[in-house]
Write a protein that holds these residues in place. Structure first.
Motif, PDB file in Angstrom:
ATOM      1  N   GLU A   1       0.823  -1.213   0.000  1.00 44.74           N
ATOM      2  CA  GLU A   1       0.000   0.000   0.000  1.00 44.74           C
ATOM      3  C   GLU A   1       0.858   1.265   0.000  1.00 44.74           C
ATOM      4  OE1 GLU A   1      -3.325   2.184   2.888  1.00 44.74           O
ATOM      5  OE2 GLU A   1      -2.537   0.200   3.402  1.00 44.74           O
ATOM      6  N   SER A   2       1.913   1.274   0.818  1.00 42.43           N
ATOM      7  CA  SER A   2       2.762   2.463   0.907  1.00 42.43           C
ATOM      8  C   SER A   2       3.827   2.494  -0.187  1.00 42.43           C
ATOM      9  CB  SER A   2       3.456   2.521   2.274  1.00 42.43           C
ATOM     10  OG  SER A   2       4.290   1.380   2.456  1.00 42.43           O
ATOM     11  N   ALA A   3       4.019   1.345  -0.873  1.00 46.86           N
ATOM     12  CA  ALA A   3       5.003   1.238  -1.955  1.00 46.86           C
ATOM     13  C   ALA A   3       6.393   1.673  -1.498  1.00 46.86           C
ATOM     14  CB  ALA A   3       4.554   2.037  -3.177  1.00 46.86           C
ATOM     15  N   SER A   4       6.693   1.428  -0.240  1.00 48.07           N
ATOM     16  CA  SER A   4       8.018   1.778   0.277  1.00 48.07           C
ATOM     17  C   SER A   4       8.410   0.804   1.383  1.00 48.07           C
ATOM     18  CB  SER A   4       8.032   3.201   0.822  1.00 48.07           C
ATOM     19  OG  SER A   4       7.168   3.313   1.940  1.00 48.07           O
ATOM     20  N   ILE A   5       9.708   0.608   1.545  1.00 45.92           N
ATOM     21  CA  ILE A   5      10.229  -0.263   2.598  1.00 45.92           C
ATOM     22  C   ILE A   5      10.869   0.605   3.664  1.00 45.92           C
ATOM     23  CG2 ILE A   5      11.915  -2.046   3.152  1.00 45.92           C
ATOM     24  CD1 ILE A   5      11.517  -3.169   0.354  1.00 45.92           C
ATOM     25  N   LYS A   6      10.305   0.542   4.869  1.00 44.13           N
ATOM     26  CA  LYS A   6      10.820   1.360   5.967  1.00 44.13           C
ATOM     27  C   LYS A   6      11.971   0.646   6.671  1.00 44.13           C
ATOM     28  CE  LYS A   6       6.383   3.670   6.769  1.00 44.13           C
ATOM     29  NZ  LYS A   6       5.304   3.942   7.752  1.00 44.13           N
TER      30      LYS A   6
ATOM     31  N   ALA B   1       9.476  -3.783   7.579  1.00 43.48           N
ATOM     32  CA  ALA B   1       9.343  -2.983   6.358  1.00 43.48           C
ATOM     33  C   ALA B   1       8.085  -2.115   6.399  1.00 43.48           C
ATOM     34  CB  ALA B   1       9.307  -3.902   5.138  1.00 43.48           C
ATOM     35  N   ALA B   2       7.044  -2.622   7.066  1.00 46.62           N
ATOM     36  CA  ALA B   2       5.773  -1.883   7.138  1.00 46.62           C
ATOM     37  C   ALA B   2       5.823  -0.757   8.161  1.00 46.62           C
ATOM     38  CB  ALA B   2       4.641  -2.850   7.490  1.00 46.62           C
TER      39      ALA B   2
END
Length: 487
Positions: free
Chosen positions: A224-229, A307-308
């Motif tokens: 959903e966020s299209a990013s890896i935290k 990552a989320a």
């Protein structure tokens, strides 16, 4: 440590002719009985793998995202792989101790404690027992805390949904812990609760349900966020101090160790395997399969959770997804946790119950309070066998674990401490020492030195993890007043 040990305890209490009514010599090589006179074992590498995976994948998976957040993208997965390798290796050492002496025809050891008694004997048997029972006591506390968090999560998600997110829905954990305690007092009076055949099936289904939902939601949030935290080195200095960073990293080691702890039931699982081939060979294959499957699953859950959420990864993964959407899916996951832990509490506590009750019966054989069974008729069911000592002692035990849970309602810290207390003594030290004794490895030989170095390194990790968890409890106690935990 659970079903097998409880059965072994009961067998020790029966006269020999009642346990084995058929002459063992006549049954050696029999079609229906094994060399020890017990019914033929039918387990395979696949059933043993399934038992291990079911035993390992439990509530410990919920703290892995937080653990990786403390260590970062490099150290987090590396530590997880390291623990999996150590667990696999020491499990192979332990599996070699299932039979004393000859690996094919030697005397069988039915439980972890039997193996320690057979290989090491003396005071080490008592030390092993203390660690085992202390660990079981701690698990009861950890399960009480985890179940109350999940019950509150269900209540809060429904509260959030009905108020449209306007109500903060703060609530006290104590009523939920008390409710869980009352349920456990009732279940603890059911004879042989841990022997119910459907209990393991329910536990397996529930643990895979909430673990899979947690993994799925983690993947969905990343997509959903299209990013890896997250970062390579874990949580940054600022939100936490340098000292807190160190303590939290140590505590993360305990959390990961807790997630891999199953050595204490390995012998019981091995006791279900048929032979030939030698049970140790089958068990090594089963251990390899189950450790690979478990590690992959843990990697997915921990890494996708990190990552989320990144630095904000929650101590319990399922509490991090909010309470509004998809609230019904989170309710299912949290309900699965509660159902799993209600039964798991009893399975883990039965050996401790049996030990105390056996000791009391031996010391006071003439006391009716301890030995007399009272038959209580239950409409529609067979009569319930009630023992006054069992009623009083088990009730006091549950009340004590509930009170400690209310006093220290810190899921992550308790899980880390449990992982630390069980990892070195039960997963590393005793398997290493038993293997050295079993194989008669010469002192100061290269192999002996390597095994001792492994044991010493794991002891250092255990001390660090325990220190980090205790430091976490101390910090949390400054912000939370005993018996007044509000979420």
């Amino acid at each position: 440590m659970t079903m097998g040990e409880n059965a072994a305890v009961k067998n020790q209490q029966l006269p020999h002719h009642q346990v084995f009514s058929i002459d063992m010599q006549q049954q050696q090589g029999s079609k229906w009985f094994d060399d020890d006179g017990r019914p033929k074992r039918t387990g395979t590498v696949w059933t043993a793998s399934a038992h291990i995976i079911t035993a390992v994948i439990g509530s410990g998976v919920l703290s892995l995202a937080w653990a990786i957040a403390q260590l970062g993208w490099i150290a987090g997965p590396a530590v997880m792989i390291l623990f999996s390798l150590v667990t696999y290796y020491t499990s192979t050492l332990l599996s070699a101790c299932y039979r004393s002496g000859d690996p094919v025809n030697g005397k069988r050891n039915y439980t972890y404690m039997d193996a320690v008694r057979s290989c090491l004997g003396g005071a080490k048997v008592k030390v092993c027992g203390y660690f085992q029972y202390l660990n079981l006591f701690g698990v009861a506390i950890g399960y009480t805390i985890a179940s109350s968090i999940s019950m509150m999560a269900i209540k809060r998600s429904n509260c959030f949904h009905s108020s449209g997110g306007k109500n903060p829905c703060h609530m006290n954990a104590n009523p939920y812990m008390i409710g869980f305690g009352i349920a456990e007092i009732i279940f603890s009076q059911i004879p042989d609760f841990d022997q119910l055949w459907w209990l393991s099936i329910v536990a397996a289904v529930m643990s895979f349900t909430y673990s899979t939902i947690g993994l799925g939601l983690g993947i969905a949030k990343v997509a959903e966020s299209a990013s890896i935290k997250g970062s390579l080195t874990g949580i940054s200095i600022g939100p936490v101090s340098e000292t807190q960073k160190i303590w939290r990293s140590f505590q993360a080691l305990g959390d990961i160790a807790f997630a891999y702890s199953y050595s204490v039931i390995l012998i019981e699982i091995q006791d279900t395997i048929k032979s030939p081939p030698a049970e140790s060979k089958t068990m090594k294959k089963a251990t390899l399969i189950s450790v690979i499957v478990t590690t992959l699953f843990y990697m997915f859950c921990g890494c996708f959770g990190y990552a989320a959420f990144g630095d904000m990864s929650p101590g319990n993964l399922l509490t991090g997804f909010g309470f509004y959407n998809p609230y019904w899916l989170l309710d299912i996951a949290n309900a699965a946790i509660v159902i799993h832990l209600v039964g798991a509490y009893q399975v883990y506590c039965q050996p401790l119950f049996a030990f105390i009750e056996k000791e009391a019966a031996q010391r006071f054989p003439d006391s009716e309070f301890i030995t007399k069974e009272i038959s209580v008729p239950v409409p529609g069911f067979r009569a319930l066998k009630l023992n006054l000592f069992r009623l009083v002692w088990r009730t006091i035990f549950v009340i004590l674990t509930t009170l400690i849970s209310m006093l220290l309602p810190f899921f992550n810290d308790i899980v880390g401490l449990l992982g630390a207390l069980g990892f070195w003594p039960l997963t590393v030290y005793f398997p290493v020492e038993m293997y050295i004794s079993q194989k008669k490895i010469p002192k100061w030989s290269t192999r002996w030195l390597c095994l001792q170095i492994l044991s010493a390194a794991c002891l250092i990790i255990t001390i660090a993890a325990a220190a980090g968890s205790i430091a976490g409890i101390v910090v949390d106690l400054k912000s939370v007043k005993p018996f007044q935990s509000v979420y």
